[in-house]
Design an enzyme around this catalytic site. Sequence first.
Site, PDB file in Angstrom:
ATOM      1  N   CYS A   2       6.311 -50.147   2.829  1.00 36.66           N
ATOM      2  CA  CYS A   2       6.693 -51.241   1.936  1.00 36.66           C
ATOM      3  C   CYS A   2       5.489 -52.066   1.493  1.00 36.66           C
ATOM      4  O   CYS A   2       4.498 -52.176   2.211  1.00 36.66           O
ATOM      5  CB  CYS A   2       7.658 -52.174   2.643  1.00 36.66           C
ATOM      6  SG  CYS A   2       9.109 -51.365   3.288  1.00 36.66           S
ATOM      7  N   ARG A  27       1.201 -46.440  -1.255  1.00 36.52           N
ATOM      8  CA  ARG A  27       1.653 -46.578   0.139  1.00 36.52           C
ATOM      9  C   ARG A  27       2.940 -45.806   0.398  1.00 36.52           C
ATOM     10  O   ARG A  27       3.308 -45.585   1.540  1.00 36.52           O
ATOM     11  CB  ARG A  27       1.892 -48.058   0.467  1.00 36.52           C
ATOM     12  CG  ARG A  27       0.624 -48.886   0.421  1.00 36.52           C
ATOM     13  CD  ARG A  27       0.939 -50.362   0.443  1.00 36.52           C
ATOM     14  NE  ARG A  27       1.488 -50.775   1.719  1.00 36.52           N
ATOM     15  CZ  ARG A  27       0.783 -51.326   2.698  1.00 36.52           C
ATOM     16  NH1 ARG A  27      -0.497 -51.522   2.543  1.00 36.52           N
ATOM     17  NH2 ARG A  27       1.346 -51.684   3.816  1.00 36.52           N
ATOM     18  N   TRP A  74      10.275 -48.861   1.375  1.00 36.61           N
ATOM     19  CA  TRP A  74      10.341 -47.542   2.005  1.00 36.61           C
ATOM     20  C   TRP A  74      11.470 -47.651   3.012  1.00 36.61           C
ATOM     21  O   TRP A  74      11.372 -48.405   3.989  1.00 36.61           O
ATOM     22  CB  TRP A  74       9.010 -47.236   2.676  1.00 36.61           C
ATOM     23  CG  TRP A  74       8.874 -45.852   3.215  1.00 36.61           C
ATOM     24  CD1 TRP A  74       8.550 -44.738   2.501  1.00 36.61           C
ATOM     25  CD2 TRP A  74       9.038 -45.431   4.573  1.00 36.61           C
ATOM     26  NE1 TRP A  74       8.502 -43.648   3.341  1.00 36.61           N
ATOM     27  CE2 TRP A  74       8.806 -44.046   4.615  1.00 36.61           C
ATOM     28  CE3 TRP A  74       9.368 -46.079   5.759  1.00 36.61           C
ATOM     29  CZ2 TRP A  74       8.884 -43.299   5.781  1.00 36.61           C
ATOM     30  CZ3 TRP A  74       9.449 -45.338   6.930  1.00 36.61           C
ATOM     31  CH2 TRP A  74       9.202 -43.972   6.928  1.00 36.61           C
ATOM     32  N   ASN A  99       8.482 -56.819   4.694  1.00 38.10           N
ATOM     33  CA  ASN A  99       7.942 -55.587   5.287  1.00 38.10           C
ATOM     34  C   ASN A  99       8.138 -55.694   6.793  1.00 38.10           C
ATOM     35  O   ASN A  99       7.909 -56.764   7.366  1.00 38.10           O
ATOM     36  CB  ASN A  99       6.432 -55.465   5.044  1.00 38.10           C
ATOM     37  CG  ASN A  99       6.096 -55.150   3.615  1.00 38.10           C
ATOM     38  OD1 ASN A  99       6.976 -55.010   2.764  1.00 38.10           O
ATOM     39  ND2 ASN A  99       4.801 -55.048   3.341  1.00 38.10           N
ATOM     40  N   GLY A 100       8.506 -54.573   7.427  1.00 34.52           N
ATOM     41  CA  GLY A 100       8.660 -54.600   8.886  1.00 34.52           C
ATOM     42  C   GLY A 100      10.102 -54.336   9.278  1.00 34.52           C
ATOM     43  O   GLY A 100      10.923 -53.909   8.459  1.00 34.52           O
ATOM     44  N   GLU A 478      -4.543 -29.690  11.531  1.00 33.28           N
ATOM     45  CA  GLU A 478      -4.687 -30.574  10.371  1.00 33.28           C
ATOM     46  C   GLU A 478      -4.371 -29.813   9.070  1.00 33.28           C
ATOM     47  O   GLU A 478      -3.719 -30.349   8.174  1.00 33.28           O
ATOM     48  CB  GLU A 478      -6.111 -31.170  10.359  1.00 33.28           C
ATOM     49  CG  GLU A 478      -6.524 -31.934   9.108  1.00 33.28           C
ATOM     50  CD  GLU A 478      -5.689 -33.179   8.810  1.00 33.28           C
ATOM     51  OE1 GLU A 478      -4.774 -33.500   9.586  1.00 33.28           O
ATOM     52  OE2 GLU A 478      -5.923 -33.788   7.762  1.00 33.28           O
ATOM     53  N   LYS A 482      -1.441 -30.879   6.491  1.00 32.60           N
ATOM     54  CA  LYS A 482      -1.697 -31.141   5.066  1.00 32.60           C
ATOM     55  C   LYS A 482      -0.763 -30.310   4.201  1.00 32.60           C
ATOM     56  O   LYS A 482      -0.184 -30.801   3.239  1.00 32.60           O
ATOM     57  CB  LYS A 482      -3.141 -30.808   4.674  1.00 32.60           C
ATOM     58  CG  LYS A 482      -4.218 -31.752   5.111  1.00 32.60           C
ATOM     59  CD  LYS A 482      -4.243 -33.081   4.417  1.00 32.60           C
ATOM     60  CE  LYS A 482      -3.457 -34.119   5.183  1.00 32.60           C
ATOM     61  NZ  LYS A 482      -4.148 -34.895   6.175  1.00 32.60           N
ATOM     62  N   GLU A 485       2.961 -31.556   4.469  1.00 33.57           N
ATOM     63  CA  GLU A 485       3.314 -32.868   3.930  1.00 33.57           C
ATOM     64  C   GLU A 485       3.250 -32.933   2.413  1.00 33.57           C
ATOM     65  O   GLU A 485       4.004 -33.692   1.813  1.00 33.57           O
ATOM     66  CB  GLU A 485       2.527 -34.005   4.587  1.00 33.57           C
ATOM     67  CG  GLU A 485       1.058 -34.065   4.293  1.00 33.57           C
ATOM     68  CD  GLU A 485       0.371 -35.197   5.040  1.00 33.57           C
ATOM     69  OE1 GLU A 485       0.974 -36.253   5.228  1.00 33.57           O
ATOM     70  OE2 GLU A 485      -0.786 -35.023   5.439  1.00 33.57           O
ATOM     71  N   HIS A 501       2.308 -15.289  22.912  1.00 33.52           N
ATOM     72  CA  HIS A 501       3.260 -15.919  23.834  1.00 33.52           C
ATOM     73  C   HIS A 501       4.487 -16.447  23.091  1.00 33.52           C
ATOM     74  O   HIS A 501       5.213 -17.289  23.621  1.00 33.52           O
ATOM     75  CB  HIS A 501       2.570 -17.044  24.613  1.00 33.52           C
ATOM     76  CG  HIS A 501       1.428 -16.547  25.446  1.00 33.52           C
ATOM     77  ND1 HIS A 501       1.624 -15.735  26.546  1.00 33.52           N
ATOM     78  CD2 HIS A 501       0.090 -16.697  25.320  1.00 33.52           C
ATOM     79  CE1 HIS A 501       0.445 -15.426  27.073  1.00 33.52           C
ATOM     80  NE2 HIS A 501      -0.494 -16.003  26.336  1.00 33.52           N
ATOM     81  N   LYS A 600       1.919 -44.444   3.248  1.00 40.34           N
ATOM     82  CA  LYS A 600       0.492 -44.452   3.564  1.00 40.34           C
ATOM     83  C   LYS A 600       0.198 -45.163   4.878  1.00 40.34           C
ATOM     84  O   LYS A 600      -0.532 -44.672   5.704  1.00 40.34           O
ATOM     85  CB  LYS A 600      -0.269 -45.120   2.407  1.00 40.34           C
ATOM     86  CG  LYS A 600      -1.768 -45.109   2.568  1.00 40.34           C
ATOM     87  CD  LYS A 600      -2.321 -43.706   2.446  1.00 40.34           C
ATOM     88  CE  LYS A 600      -3.754 -43.602   2.891  1.00 40.34           C
ATOM     89  NZ  LYS A 600      -4.085 -42.200   3.205  1.00 40.34           N
TER      90      LYS A 600
HETATM   91  C1  F6R Z   1      -1.442 -37.433   7.231  1.00 45.76           C
HETATM   92  C2  F6R Z   1      -1.599 -38.857   7.456  1.00 45.76           C
HETATM   93  C3  F6R Z   1      -0.937 -39.456   8.652  1.00 45.76           C
HETATM   94  C4  F6R Z   1      -1.820 -40.561   9.252  1.00 45.76           C
HETATM   95  C5  F6R Z   1      -1.049 -41.281  10.370  1.00 45.76           C
HETATM   96  C6  F6R Z   1      -1.896 -42.310  11.061  1.00 45.76           C
HETATM   97  O1  F6R Z   1      -2.125 -37.021   6.094  1.00 45.76           O
HETATM   98  O2  F6R Z   1      -2.221 -39.550   6.702  1.00 45.76           O
HETATM   99  O3  F6R Z   1      -0.616 -38.498   9.602  1.00 45.76           O
HETATM  100  O4  F6R Z   1      -2.990 -39.999   9.749  1.00 45.76           O
HETATM  101  O5  F6R Z   1       0.084 -41.905   9.810  1.00 45.76           O
HETATM  102  O6  F6R Z   1      -2.364 -43.259  10.174  1.00 45.76           O
HETATM  103  P1  F6R Z   1      -3.599 -44.167  10.511  1.00 45.76           P
HETATM  104  O7  F6R Z   1      -4.807 -43.317  10.552  1.00 45.76           O
HETATM  105  O8  F6R Z   1      -3.654 -45.177   9.382  1.00 45.76           O
HETATM  106  O9  F6R Z   1      -3.311 -44.807  11.829  1.00 45.76           O
END
Ligand code: F6R
Length: 605
Positions: A2, A27, A74, A99-100, A478, A482, A485, A501, A600
């Site tokens: 949010c 975000r 969000w 927010n929250g 990772e 990527k 997502e 396994h 984000k």
């Molecule tokens: C994936 C991504 C998330 C963040 C996670 C932690 O591309 O961006 O998995 O890495 O939400 O976020 P931070 O680093 O801001 O604590």
Amino acid sequence: MCGIVGAVARENIVPVLVEGLRRLEYRGYDSCGVAVNSKRGLERMRSIERVSHLDSSLRRARLESTSGIAHTRWATHGAPEIRNAHPMFSCDALAVVHNGIIENYESLREELSDAGYAFVSQTDTEVIAHLIHSLYDGDLFAAVREAVQRLRGAYAIAVVHEDAPHIIVGAREGSPLIIGAGAEGNFLASDALALTDQAEHFLFLDEGDVCELTRDTIRIVARNGEPVDRQPQQVRIANSAVELGSYQHYMQKEIFEQPGVVAATTNGVEAFVPELFGDAAAATFDGIESVQILACGTSYYAGLVAKYWLESIAKIKTDVEIASEYRYREPMTSSRTLVVTISQSGETADTLAALKYTQSLGQTRTLTVCNVASSAMVQLCGTRFLTQAGQEVGVASTKAFTAQLVALFMLAVTLGRQRGHVSALHESRYLQQLNGLPQMLTSTLALEPQIVAWSARLATRENALFLGRGLQYPIALEGALKLKEISYIHAEAYPAGELKHGPLALVTETMPVIAIVPDDDMQEKMKSNIQEVRARGGELFVLADKDTQIESEEGIHVIRLPAHYGPLSPVLYTVPLQLLAYHTACARGADIDKPRNLAKSVTVE
Ligand code: F6R
């Protein structure tokens, strides 16, 4: 997640609110809205489409005002529907954006319902609106102060009332909220980026602060009721951070920024000394016997790479744990453990809570590796390393991850040096490698056309496996994250030795397998694992070094990175995997910078 914008100024603020929301779109959100005090009283418009849709509606309605609040939501409590979009009204007289998450909203809702308030949404935020309304007797600031004392959980709020059209009131606890002071008025936002055109100076509210803004004045009261001055800070966010330039998406732009980001993060380092992590670092690091890393998502994978470095270079036992798990168990702690939190945003609710939890258990040696200087995690840690990734707009983390890796590598060598496991000769080799990394990244980025060809094949699949071993296993994780997502292809990563396994059962002609095979000690093992896949008909996409002994053939496609890059090779292998996810998602027509359901900065649990 949010986003909040609020404005009280001399001129019409509706365009300011809309531009602020646009800047917060990155975000992640699923509805948006604006409420202003106009000549007709309190007016509101909401949308479950993009901010541009809301903007068109606002223009058609010719909504104008000199004060108002706005929000991107969000969804947490209640589906993304108009009735759940903020701002929330109480009795058509008061509006709130939030927010929250309010944890005691159910009991408050019951109490307010009994008092006669009708609830039209499924949100926890509507409770805040009615609560403030119920306490209001002509002084909005006083009503908000009283109301927040009854809230449990996390909040950043902005409130307007039709009786006080020249005032906005804000409050925060657990979620960020800042004040922007500008020549034309005063502003509120959850993120400085929303206000960079309006304000030159920013005041960062502390936990428990309540503020009141008019166009010429700012009043802040701390939790204890005392008036406080929060020092204005200059925040420079280059406009280039929010401009796409010649790129199609922010994710692509940010992938290509990595050579510069790595150079800025290493900042011409000449020696691995504790001071790189702040003045208090030498004392914090002195005598430590183990490292505990806490993080979420991509940042957690950076932590997994760091474990390899810390154990092999600094010879220090390292555990890595997902922050949302750590915070709910009873970990064994030691005063000789260095706790390291890793976070791009510095506001991730789970990592922040894990940090506070570990501190409450008496862990005093805490270091945060973070990209945002003003974030809560940085404020909580005396020892910190600020990565220089700059604003990351794409929801999928790319440049922030490589910057974290670089910071963690510097930590490993620094601790290795301090603990006597890294000689001066080795230190100078590591320095050389680190300083050569931007150039190596540039050469790796030049592989993009080859990756585009792979992505065309991958885009038609619904599943993918990623394999790596040792240092490259977290990079496989990772790469899989990527891909899933942003392209919505189901992807899993395994240390290649685990294949037999269980996961090997999934391998058929329709299963693409992406394997990371550098020219290192694990090369022969990886080659055997690849044969296991090929024997079951799986199509292999192999990322190798110039000297890896593996050739393209039927069912095996090989792309070669320029050269093996020793312990820093995970940083290089990250790049083709980012590009693969990006181009595969493009080929599938996905909304790259705003993947569905994601946000984000994950400021709720
Ligand atoms: C994936 C991504 C998330 C963040 C996670 C932690 O591309 O961006 O998995 O890495 O939400 O976020 P931070 O680093 O801001 O604590």
